[in-house]
Write a protein that holds these residues in place. Structure first.
Motif, PDB file in Angstrom:
ATOM      1  N   ALA A 108     -30.055 -89.658 -46.246  1.00 29.75           N
ATOM      2  CA  ALA A 108     -30.088 -89.021 -44.933  1.00 29.75           C
ATOM      3  C   ALA A 108     -29.987 -90.034 -43.801  1.00 29.75           C
ATOM      4  O   ALA A 108     -29.539 -89.701 -42.696  1.00 29.75           O
ATOM      5  N   SER A 109     -30.377 -91.273 -44.066  1.00 33.58           N
ATOM      6  CA  SER A 109     -30.369 -92.316 -43.033  1.00 33.58           C
ATOM      7  C   SER A 109     -29.083 -93.129 -43.013  1.00 33.58           C
ATOM      8  O   SER A 109     -28.800 -93.823 -42.030  1.00 33.58           O
ATOM      9  N   ARG A 155     -41.396 -95.327 -44.437  1.00 36.94           N
ATOM     10  CA  ARG A 155     -42.021 -94.030 -44.698  1.00 36.94           C
ATOM     11  C   ARG A 155     -43.537 -94.209 -44.629  1.00 36.94           C
ATOM     12  O   ARG A 155     -44.084 -95.125 -45.239  1.00 36.94           O
ATOM     13  N   GLY A 207     -37.868 -88.684 -38.816  1.00 42.76           N
ATOM     14  CA  GLY A 207     -37.890 -87.443 -39.567  1.00 42.76           C
ATOM     15  C   GLY A 207     -39.231 -87.255 -40.253  1.00 42.76           C
ATOM     16  O   GLY A 207     -40.122 -88.109 -40.190  1.00 42.76           O
ATOM     17  N   LEU A 237     -33.950 -93.616 -35.964  1.00 46.01           N
ATOM     18  CA  LEU A 237     -33.810 -92.330 -36.652  1.00 46.01           C
ATOM     19  C   LEU A 237     -35.186 -91.953 -37.166  1.00 46.01           C
ATOM     20  O   LEU A 237     -35.861 -92.755 -37.821  1.00 46.01           O
ATOM     21  N   ARG A 279     -27.112 -89.242 -32.858  1.00 49.54           N
ATOM     22  CA  ARG A 279     -26.884 -89.044 -34.294  1.00 49.54           C
ATOM     23  C   ARG A 279     -25.660 -88.155 -34.549  1.00 49.54           C
ATOM     24  O   ARG A 279     -25.668 -87.256 -35.388  1.00 49.54           O
ATOM     25  N   PHE A 336     -34.503 -84.177 -39.200  1.00 46.58           N
ATOM     26  CA  PHE A 336     -34.248 -85.546 -38.758  1.00 46.58           C
ATOM     27  C   PHE A 336     -33.695 -85.533 -37.338  1.00 46.58           C
ATOM     28  O   PHE A 336     -33.044 -84.572 -36.914  1.00 46.58           O
ATOM     29  N   VAL A 357     -34.083 -89.704 -48.647  1.00 44.27           N
ATOM     30  CA  VAL A 357     -34.305 -90.320 -47.334  1.00 44.27           C
ATOM     31  C   VAL A 357     -33.265 -91.403 -47.065  1.00 44.27           C
ATOM     32  O   VAL A 357     -32.725 -91.503 -45.957  1.00 44.27           O
ATOM     33  N   THR A 399     -40.437 -85.532 -44.044  1.00 42.61           N
ATOM     34  CA  THR A 399     -39.944 -84.858 -45.237  1.00 42.61           C
ATOM     35  C   THR A 399     -40.789 -85.203 -46.451  1.00 42.61           C
ATOM     36  O   THR A 399     -41.423 -86.267 -46.498  1.00 42.61           O
TER      37      THR A 399
END
Length: 906
Positions: A801-802, A693, A789, A787, A827, A623, A798, A791
């Motif tokens: 992670a955000s 996503r 990434g 942000l 970040r 990320f 997700v 994955t």
């Protein structure tokens, strides 16, 4: 002068039907404008054709641009009351407006004489079309000059419409997202309103006995649905006193075979064929229509189309293929009786096969020094093998078939290097699946021809051929970091001559004879690659092992601004004249890459000295942050985010993208919006956070992630192209980028797609900038941050992670430093080291809170040997990564923590 009757032949179906309508003495009163040689804008040409076909069935006569001018001139001279024109194309032709916007234009004279116009799609009179599909932009002056007010409206609205009194009176049903609503005081009556109270659909009266100008559907649409057809029918019926129609028709259309996308597909354990069914039946009351499948008059299946009171039905549906020569019948059931309305027979191939080529072990083509390998080719390392998965079916019944599959690989001298043969038994009506694989180590560095053949009793029934290019094996990059590379392109670079309107090709090395000759790759331990490639003009993207990519776009100016040519954006910089990329930092803790580019047109003209500068900051968890700064003219339109999939030559997006391409998640994980293609219709709340996503390959479990703090609206959700009335791509599909040179922006199904790499645009979203600075009247600096990434982890991962980037937990500095503010562009928490005392910080937040992969950014700190403690206990080396970034001003230490950090820890 024409008198008597006219016969209109529908092109909806392979079985023709006709409608007889009496015409006026002088000329038809009901007409629809359609001209294949003139341009469209928000509507596709195929969508315009669908509108034209539908209205022709209702009795409207189709006129081209020249005929429309003559018809309108007569109507304006002799009185246009009772006449109606439907604009099935959303760019007005020059034959009815002249050279400049004016209230004396022919089309305005027609309105003043009592004529009625129904307009859909792009802003009325924003563009003027010329023969040859060229168009001139009149912008807001068009509506002001011709209609007397600004028809551009609120271009920042973007909200769902709600029908006003007139729309309710007309019994309209199909709502949409408005993007060009006008002021209420400028129109005669409102048909539909947006969320701000502006008017999205309206009428403007110019002569008291006529409705005048009717505006509907102020959005970009690529498909004319049956719901839209019913509403258009209602608008016509409510506004044309001469529209008296009571008729029935029904048709089954067998689409013609297409090189873009095959008609027949596998769906689980069945074989399906796409057909189109159309019904117009405005008789009152409920009716039941079915599509029945039979073979030699033996019923096989029945599909219910509708069982209600609708007047119009038009759908593309998939029908199961039981036999190659089965019969399709459209039936109307009423009062216990069944009547065949239309019937047609299929004549399909005897065999069906599909193949999937792959490498074993799987490896990202970036690690082999190439990307976007054309579909006709395959690049492998000398240590890899070629695997071919084959699925086949024989529709019908009867005895089983004995088929021999052979995968033969030969060198340039036609010597057989590998030959794999497998005999299979195919039972009619059932799929047979097999895998063929070459032996490891047999293919040395070089070029080979691989051919799969399927033969029954010596007769070849299927063949698939591919060139195999073997490169020296190289160990894949497993460490996290950024490096310079040479990423080649194995196909030909397609070149378009706009003056001659012809194509030619060049070799990859030749187009880079003067450089630049470097690319930049960011590698992640899980095999993901983020690439800045010359072939894309250094536009960065996630490179998938499936040989496709995903980019988040760039900063783009409005189309043909200041008279420049085509779209104004960095993808026009095919030679990398202005686009530059630099590795700023690459340490075990993070990677920073900076990309700077000009905002230019197709002819390399830079618009008003506008530039974009983007910084990508990545961490080992995959990320990072895309921070984009636009150096732009104040108060000008720009977009900065669009999901775009890079596609190889010869590979259709349907073969790459799943049906559910995109999903959007709420930061609390409580809401999920799935967006399917084609015909996307995603919704999300304005002024809220969003986590998107994108599943950019059905063969890659990874998805591209993008989180934004303040979602404003969908700029667009790109529907696919249609040819012959059927989708040949799930979304926008063009070949003007990447790699290809000289070709302008595609407005329809792409040419030379088997030879040119391309791209599929999924969706554009607008997010609020995190900062805006006005430097002077010529310069504004807007900063966006997302942000990002890549994955394969589930949604809850997700979201977790955000979470801290979207809403950071506070950090308290205990000792050894100052600061502690969260920097959304990096970040991480920024600290300023003070003195020699150990740095101690405490994470705030709920007692049970967890922060994923926390980052500390410590300025003026460069100790090469550090220890990290959590709540007094020393963390092992694998629990964090530490790097020092040196500059001429100061050293900065970066600490990235692997895993979750408990809140209230110190």
């Amino acid at each position: 002068m024409r008198k008597g009757i006219i016969i209109l032949f529908s092109i909806f179906a392979s079985v023709s039907f006709f409608v007889i309508q009496a015409l006026a003495e002088e000329q038809p009163k009901l007409v629809v404008y359609y001209d294949e040689g003139y341009p469209v804008s928000w509507m596709t040409k195929s969508c315009s054709q669908e509108v034209k076909e539908f209205t022709s069935v209702l009795g409207f006569e189709s006129l081209d641009a020249k005929q429309l001018g003559g018809w309108m001139e007569t109507a304006a001279e002799k009185g246009a009351a009772g006449t109606m024109l439907i604009m099935s194309m959303d760019v007005v032709p020059d034959t009815v407006v002249g050279e400049a916007p004016s209230p004396t234009a022919l089309i305005r004279k027609y309105l003043d004489a009592g004529g009625t116009i129904i307009w859909m799609g792009d802003v009325p009179f924003y563009f003027v079309g010329k023969k040859g599909r060229d168009k001139t932009k009149w912008d807001y002056l068009g509506g002001r000059g011709v209609l007397g007010f600004d028809t551009v409206g609120n271009w920042q609205g973007h909200s769902d419409v709600k029908f006003d009194k007139k729309g309710i009176d007309w019994k309209l049903k199909k709502t949409w997202q408005s993007i060009r609503a006008v002021k209420p005081q400028d129109v005669t009556s409102a048909v539909a309103l947006d969320a701000d109270g502006n008017v999205s659909a309206w009428t403007k009266q110019y002569e008291k006995s006529s409705p005048g100008f009717i505006r509907i559907w102020d959005f970009s649409f690529k498909s004319f649905t049956d719901d839209m057809g019913q509403d258009l029918y209602r608008v016509i019926a409510n506004n044309s006193p001469d529209f008296k129609v009571a008729k029935k028709y029904g048709s089954i259309y067998l689409f013609q075979p297409s090189d873009y996308w095959p008609l027949i597909h596998r769906d689980g354990d069945r074989l399906m064929r796409e057909v189109q069914v159309s019904v117009f039946d405005n008789a009152p009351g409920k009716k039941t229509y079915k599509l029945k499948i039979s073979q030699n008059k033996v019923p096989l299946n029945s599909i219910l189309l509708f069982d209600d009171e609708r007047a119009f039905y038009k759908r593309n549906i998939l029908v199961p293929v039981f036999y190659p020569n089965q019969t399709l019948s459209l039936t109307l059931e009423s009062g216990g009786a069944s009547k065949t309305v239309s019937e047609t027979s299929m004549n399909e191939e005897e065999y069906f096969f599909e193949t999937k080529w792959s490498r074993r072990p799987e490896r990202n083509p970036i690690d082999l020094g190439t990307f976007l390998i054309p579909q006709e080719r395959m690049v492998i390392g000398a240590d890899q093998t070629v695997k071919l998965d084959v699925a086949g079916m024989v529709p019908g019944d009867g005895p089983s078939r004995q088929v021999q599959l052979e995968l033969k690989i030969t060198d340039r001298e036609k010597n057989v290097i590998s030959d794999v043969v497998q005999n299979i038994e195919m039972i009619p009506g059932k799929f047979k699946e097999v895998s063929l694989e070459t032996a490891a180590g047999k293919l040395l560095v070089g070029k080979y021809l691989a051919a799969l053949t399927a033969a029954e009793r010596g007769r070849t029934v299927f063949e698939d051929v591919k060139w195999i290019i073997v490169k020296k094996a190289a160990a894949p990059q497993k460490d996290f970091g950024a490096y310079e590379a040479r990423i080649d392109y194995e196909g030909s670079v397609m070149q378009y001559d706009r003056e001659k309107k012809s194509w030619s090709s060049r070799k990859w090395d030749d187009v880079w004879a003067r450089g630049p000759k470097k690319d930049v790759v960011v590698a992640f331990p899980n095999g993901n690659r983020f690439v800045f490639w010359r072939g894309s003009g250094y536009v960065p993207f996630w490179a998938s092992p499936d040989n496709v990519g995903l980019t988040y776009e760039w900063i783009e100016a409005s189309f043909e601004r200041n008279g420049l040519v085509d779209c104004i954006e960095v993808l026009q910089d095919k030679e990398c004249r202005y686009s530059r990329v630099q590795i700023v930092e690459s340490t075990p803790a993070r990677v920073v890459v900076r990309w700077r580019y000009a905002i230019a047109d197709l002819e390399y003209s830079i618009v008003d000295n506008e530039w974009g500068e983007e910084t990508y900051t990545f961490y080992p968890d995959g990320f990072g942050v895309r921070a984009a700064v636009g150096h732009i003219v104040p108060m000008t339109w720009h977009e900065a985010q669009e999901f775009i999939v890079l596609t190889p030559a010869g590979r259709n997006p349907f073969d790459i993208l799943p049906n559910k391409i995109m999903s959007i998640l709420s930061p609390d994980g409580g809401r999920k919006e799935e967006i399917s293609f084609p015909s996307p219709n995603g919704k999300w709340d304005k002024n809220t956070p969003a986590i998107a996503r994108v599943r950019y390959s059905k063969y890659d479990p990874n998805t591209a992630v993008m989180a934004m703090r303040n979602f404003e609206y969908f700029m667009t959700q790109y529907d696919g192209w249609k040819v012959d009335g059927r989708y040949i791509s799930p979304s926008y599909w063009g070949v003007h980028w990447p790699v290809t040179r000289g070709y302008p922006t595609t407005r329809s199904a792409p040419p030379v797609w088997t030879e040119a790499s391309g791209h599929a645009s999924i969706s554009g979203m607008v997010a609020t900038p995190v900062d805006t600075k006005y430097v002077d009247k010529n310069l504004e600096m807007d900063t966006w941050a997302w942000l990002i990434g890549n994955t394969s982890m589930p949604d809850d991962f997700v979201v977790h992670a955000s979470a801290n980037w979207l809403k950071p937990v506070a950090l308290k500095v205990v000792s050894g430093a100052a600061g502690g503010e969260y920097d959304v562009l990096q970040r991480g928490y920024k600290l300023q080291a003070i003195g020699s005392e150990p740095i101690s910080v405490q994470i705030q937040g709920a007692a049970d809170g967890l922060i994923a992969n926390m980052v500390l950014i410590i300025e003026d700190f460069s100790n090469p040997d550090v220890q990290v403690k959590l709540n007094g206990k020393k963390l092992p080396a694998e629990a964090f990564r530490y790097g020092v970034e040196k500059s001429w001003l100061s050293d900065t230490a970066v600490v990235w923590f692997s895993g979750d950090m408990p809140a209230n820890s110190i």
